[in-house]
Design a protein around this motif. Structure first.
Motif, short mmCIF file in Angstrom:
data_model
loop_
_atom_site.label_atom_id
_atom_site.label_comp_id
_atom_site.label_asym_id
_atom_site.label_seq_id
_atom_site.Cartn_x
_atom_site.Cartn_y
_atom_site.Cartn_z
N UNK A 343 0.79 -1.21 0.00
CA UNK A 343 0.00 0.00 0.00
C UNK A 343 0.83 1.27 0.00
N UNK A 344 0.13 2.41 -0.01
CA UNK A 344 0.74 3.74 0.06
C UNK A 344 1.65 4.03 -1.11
N UNK A 345 1.26 3.57 -2.30
CA UNK A 345 2.03 3.86 -3.49
C UNK A 345 2.97 2.77 -3.92
N UNK A 346 3.09 1.72 -3.13
CA UNK A 346 3.93 0.59 -3.52
C UNK A 346 3.30 -0.19 -4.66
N UNK A 347 3.94 -1.29 -5.09
CA UNK A 347 3.47 -2.02 -6.27
C UNK A 347 2.15 -2.74 -6.04
N UNK A 348 1.50 -3.04 -7.16
CA UNK A 348 0.29 -3.85 -7.15
C UNK A 348 0.51 -5.10 -7.97
N UNK A 349 -0.59 -5.72 -8.39
CA UNK A 349 -0.53 -6.98 -9.13
C UNK A 349 -1.39 -6.86 -10.38
N UNK A 350 -0.82 -7.27 -11.51
CA UNK A 350 -1.58 -7.35 -12.76
C UNK A 350 -2.01 -8.78 -13.02
N UNK A 351 -3.23 -8.98 -13.52
CA UNK A 351 -3.79 -10.31 -13.75
C UNK A 351 -4.42 -10.35 -15.14
N UNK A 352 -4.16 -11.44 -15.86
CA UNK A 352 -4.73 -11.59 -17.21
C UNK A 352 -5.08 -13.03 -17.49
#
Length: 530
Positions: A343-352
């Motif tokens: 959180x707080x601007x850190x990375x997220x996750x992409x899903x496809x």
């Protein structure tokens, strides 16, 4: 009409941080296609490995007054994500133009008051029944209640919970509270004007008169940082009737604001309400009554919420960590083995969902007349994430168009269609979390209507981007992003001040025959008439 997004969020002086979170006893299927179980239909559940990759948010997120219903302070380091550090920057305003501090005013002290979230049910109380209240030497009872601040991170370092706070004068003009500010903005500062060693607890005080219990003094639980009296005497009290104090516009250019930060790079993060932050000046002046001059104690409160510009300045240092490697080598085409969500601007996750699987399912729909009953994406926390840090409760989910045409956006502003149509029905949850106290935990992300539209209506197979945080609601439980969808539903969330993080399993290297049963996957339930 509401003037701006900040005012819209400030409706939530009563804001409830709402999330579409699970009730574990609910059925998995959301019943969208349940008609296919009738009249001889047969249900089938199948699992498809998907492409999951690290989504780099470039350690930047909006943390201005429009987005920051809850601010953060502190620092926290751990082995997977490295260091995350949050400072707070704010303007300060006078209570009114041309303040009059009276005759012969002298400042006794200045205090910055910050009110962190604390555990109200973990109170320790100390009572003094023989206290003498100093103003008039009144016999009284003094009750001091101590509460632990709610912390995320290393709550004890070397057996202690100490953080050293420093307060600095800001030397850059901070602009208006409607300005867009990102968390990586750096402001210049001047002199240090305050400091405090904080033990992780806040204290409330109540003094009542012996006999009739009249309240003589009361102070709410807060972190109180003593400030430089000489600085504020010269800057404020001694400048009464000066042009600099004549109006708000002049004052915020004269005294531009303050920055609060911690010395440490490792400790914990905590949340507080920025609209309740105060800067109090305690002073005495002359009072004449019946020819007798006395010195009277007064307090002048300077506001740091309301119309002020404020933001969180968030810094990261991932050097040498697995998350740094994961972000540097991320492959959004074939996926990543480990995923890092913060959180707080850190990375997220992409899903496809792979295009080949979408094509095969469309063939089943067109040729075999299947009906999709339920579609969800499941992700597991990685076995390496075995610490006691609180796992994320929620995610926000956004569609991403990897190949936008001219005029199209890469990141769509609206909720998933599932959210838009089903959030208030009681049969849908965007995120269902399981076994959060265990390793691994797992999460199901409900995309039934979204996926039905991809298969049945040939809608684009957009990537899904999930980030740590939750969508916000009003006091009635209605999604703010649905009420004010013209401002972008995705903007109404808690991402900028949610500190949680976790490592997840991503894409198995062998998509056709995955080795791990914990890799990211689509779980599809469909019915087919016999």
């Amino acid at each position: 009409m509401i003037r701006n997004i900040q005012e819209l969020f400030k409706i939530t002086a009563t804001l409830v941080i709402g999330s579409l979170i699970l009730v574990n006893c609910e059925p998995d299927a959301d019943q969208l296609g349940s008609q296919f179980f009738q009249d001889g239909a047969k249900g089938k559940e199948v699992s498809y490995p998907i492409i999951a990759y690290n989504s780099n948010n470039h350690d930047s997120i909006r943390t201005d007054a429009a987005r920051l219903q809850s601010a953060t302070l502190g620092a926290f380091s751990e082995s997977q994500f490295g260091m995350q550090k949050s400072a707070y920057v704010s303007q300060v305003r006078l209570s009114g133009a041309n303040p009059d501090f009276g005759t012969n005013a002298k400042l006794d002290s200045a205090v910055l008051v910050i009110k962190p979230q604390y555990a109200a049910d973990s109170v320790t109380t100390v009572t003094n029944d023989k206290y003498i209240y100093p103003e008039g030497a009144v016999p009284a009872k003094k009750v001091v209640s101590t509460y632990p601040v709610i912390k995320y991170g290393n709550t004890k370092i070397g057996g202690k919970t100490l953080l050293n706070f420093k307060v600095y004068e800001v030397t850059d003009f901070l602009g208006a509270n409607t300005d867009v500010v990102y968390s990586n903005k750096v402001v210049n500062t001047g002199a240090q004007i305050g400091a405090k060693t904080f033990d992780g607890n806040v204290h409330s005080v109540k003094v009542t008169k012996t006999g009739d219990d009249t309240v003589l003094f009361e102070r709410s639980a807060a972190l109180r940082i003593p400030l430089d009296s000489a600085f504020f005497a010269n800057k404020i009290i001694n400048k009464a009737s000066s042009p600099e104090l004549s109006d708000a516009a002049s004052f915020i250019r004269y005294f531009k604001g303050i920055k609060v930060s911690v010395d440490e790079n490792n400790g914990y993060l905590f949340n507080f309400d920025p609209t309740t932050t105060e800067l109090n000046l305690y002073y005495k002046n002359d009072k004449v009554a019946n020819g007798v001059t006395t010195r009277e104690q007064s307090v002048y409160m300077m506001n740091m919420g309301g119309s002020n510009a404020y933001f969180n300045q968030i810094a990261f240092n991932r050097t040498g960590t697995p998350s740094a490697t994961g972000l540097a080598t991320s492959n959004q085409i074939t996926g990543d083995a480990k995923l890092f969500a913060q959180g707080m601007g850190g990375p997220g996750i992409g899903l496809r969902v792979p295009a080949a699987d979408v094509a095969n399912i469309r063939t089943l729909f067109n040729s075999n007349k299947i009906g999709i009953i339920s579609a969800k994406i499941r992700i597991y926390t990685d076995q390496s994430w075995t610490n006691a840090y609180k796992k994320p409760d929620n995610f926000v989910v956004r569609q991403r168009n990897l190949n936008p045409k001219p005029g199209e956006k890469e990141y769509l502003d609206n909720y998933l269609i599932d959210m838009s149509t089903l959030a208030g029905t009681g049969i849908y949850n965007l995120v269902k979390a399981y076994d959060l106290q265990k390793t691994p935990a797992h999460y199901d992300i409900g995309i039934t209507q979204t996926f039905k539209d991809i298969i049945e209506k040939q809608e684009p197979n957009y990537d899904l981007i999930i980030n740590v945080g939750s969508y916000t609601t009003d006091t009635a439980g209605s999604l703010l992003g649905a009420i004010y969808s013209s401002l972008g539903s995705q903007n109404f969330n808690t991402r900028s001040y949610t500190p949680n993080r976790a490592v997840f399993e991503g894409t198995d290297t062998n998509l056709a025959n995955p080795v791990s049963d914990k890799s990211a996957r689509l779980i599809l339930t469909y019915g087919q008439k016999q």
